[in-house]
Design a protein around this motif. Structure first.
Motif, PDB file in Angstrom:
ATOM      1  N   CYS A  18      22.579  48.431   7.250  1.00  0.00           N
ATOM      2  CA  CYS A  18      23.780  47.693   7.648  1.00  0.00           C
ATOM      3  C   CYS A  18      25.009  48.471   7.182  1.00  0.00           C
ATOM      4  CB  CYS A  18      23.759  46.302   7.022  1.00  0.00           C
ATOM      5  SG  CYS A  18      25.274  45.386   7.317  1.00  0.00           S
ATOM      6  N   CYS A  26      26.936  45.790   4.541  1.00  0.00           N
ATOM      7  CA  CYS A  26      26.450  45.446   3.193  1.00  0.00           C
ATOM      8  C   CYS A  26      25.429  46.457   2.664  1.00  0.00           C
ATOM      9  CB  CYS A  26      25.869  44.034   3.173  1.00  0.00           C
ATOM     10  SG  CYS A  26      24.362  43.833   4.130  1.00  0.00           S
ATOM     11  N   CYS A  73      22.718  41.879  11.069  1.00  0.00           N
ATOM     12  CA  CYS A  73      22.107  42.067   9.752  1.00  0.00           C
ATOM     13  C   CYS A  73      21.548  40.722   9.240  1.00  0.00           C
ATOM     14  CB  CYS A  73      23.164  42.614   8.805  1.00  0.00           C
ATOM     15  SG  CYS A  73      22.656  42.664   7.101  1.00  0.00           S
ATOM     16  N   CYS A 133      24.020  39.766   5.880  1.00  0.00           N
ATOM     17  CA  CYS A 133      25.425  39.371   6.014  1.00  0.00           C
ATOM     18  C   CYS A 133      25.734  38.809   7.407  1.00  0.00           C
ATOM     19  CB  CYS A 133      26.338  40.542   5.681  1.00  0.00           C
ATOM     20  SG  CYS A 133      26.244  41.890   6.853  1.00  0.00           S
TER      21      CYS A 133
HETATM   22 ZN   LIG Z   1      24.647  43.435   6.298  1.00  0.00          ZN
END
Ligand SMILES: [Zn+2]
Lengths: 51, 317
Positions: free
Chosen positions: B25, B28, B39, B42
């Motif tokens: 990701c 994050c 993701c 997040c």
């Molecule tokens: Zn993420």
């Protein structure tokens, strides 16, 4: 004078970087090797978790 | 096992290398192997393949090095005491920065591979945590959508070789109505232990997709033959696997003892195939299999028209 010192520093910087890149290039990692490393790492880790 | 559900299983997305399935990701920095748009952690879009992420990191480092070279060039021009010195500073700086750029450009692909290897080591725990979260999500999904759960487990199993995950996959597969046109797999699901569900799954594949049954499966079946025989309809599974083995002469030779134990249970079409292999290759070392096959032939199929077209070159009775 400072101009030449700067150029000398830049020259050494470029040479040093080139040597580093060239040496890394010699021991490059093939995608098959990346796969082998990742699979080994993950499965060793999961074995440890399982114990 | 009568309450099986009909499902559609999407085919796997094939990549040349397993690590290409892993994505990170951009927001994050957590890892996932699931084919999802957002993701898991997040919820934001922006999952990047590792190579793309590594290439971005390497390009940024290289760009910073070039900026440093340009900065040194500017300083050298700035401190030039005459126009000539400034010109030398400019020319030298341009040439050296150009050399640096040339070297970087040539070695970029290899530098990216090194960066990926560095990410594996540096993000070891993060990758493991990502895969555990993927597994939790796959199990959670199984409560509502079993087909999707199976697809997710299959994606995880591409990287995590673990009998527990294989067992979960088998349990899901055994709850589906399996069809010939499905993209099914067998060898990746073989385990180091005996699993009755796996044995039943192999038995089903022997009926609908016997081309998936290969050496590793035969060895698994031989290893756990007694356990399988003691299952309900276990002999049917073993006969099915013997029936799958007769499709190739090489398998018949390698597993002749196993086939001879179940030759009597083979359906006519499979027995005909076995009979043809044996009868047309009389000089191969069939051991006791040939005797058993001709015995069954004499008892059951001697007057069968389908068998009359095959003329054994020498009958060793
Ligand atoms: Zn993420």
């Amino acid at each position: 004078m400072i101009t030449y010192v700067c150029l000398a520093i830049l020259f050494l910087f470029v040479i040093a970087k080139s040597i580093i890149y060239w040496r890394r290039n010699k021991n490059s990692i093939a995608p098959e090797e990346l796969d082998r490393r990742l699979v080994l790492q993950i499965n060793r880790d999961s074995d440890n978790h399982g114990q | 096992m009568d309450n099986k559900i009909p499902v559609q299983i999407k085919p796997t997305i094939k990549t040349k290398y397993v690590y290409e399935k892993l994505r990170i990701c951009n927001n994050c920095h957590r890892y996932t192997i699931l084919r999802e748009d957002n993701c898991t952690f997040c919820g934001k879009p922006g999952l990047l393949p590792l190579r793309e992420k590594a290439a971005a990191t390497v390009r940024r480092t290289m760009r910073n090095e070039r900026l440093a070279a340009i900065l040194i060039t500017l300083i050298s021009i700035f401190f030039g005491r005459s126009f000539q010195e400034m010109a030398i500073g400019l020319a030298g700086g341009v040439i050296l920065t150009g050399c640096l750029w040339f070297v970087q450009h040539r070695l970029l692909p290899r530098a990216v591979s090194r960066e990926i290897a560095r990410m594996f080591l540096h993000d070891r725990q993060r990758i493991a945590d990502g895969l555990i979260a993927n597994l939790d999500r796959a199990v959670e999904t199984g409560k509502e959508d079993k087909a999707r759960s199976y697809e997710m487990l299959r994606e995880i199993a591409a990287l995590v070789h673990d009998d527990t995950i294989r067992s979960l996959q088998i349990i899901l597969l055994q709850s589906f109505v399996l069809r010939k046109d499905m993209e099914l797999e067998l060898e990746p699901l073989l385990q180091s232990r005996f699993d009755p569900d796996l044995a039943r799954y192999i038995g089903e594949l022997a009926k609908i997709k016997r081309e998936l049954i290969k050496d590793r499966t035969f060895r698994y079946i031989l290893k756990y033959e007694h356990e399988i025989a003691s299952l309900e309809r276990g002999e049917d599974i073993l006969a099915g696997v013997a029936g799958a083995a007769v499709r190739l002469k090489r398998y018949v030779l390698s597993y002749s003892d196993f086939i001879s134990r179940y030759a009597r249970l083979l359906p006519k079409e499979r027995f005909l195939r076995l009979y043809r292999v044996i009868a047309t290759n009389p000089n191969e070392p069939w051991t006791s299999l040939a005797d058993e096959v001709y015995r069954i032939y004499n008892e059951k199929y001697q007057w069968d028209a389908d068998f009359q077209q095959i003329t054994p070159r020498s009958i060793s009775l």
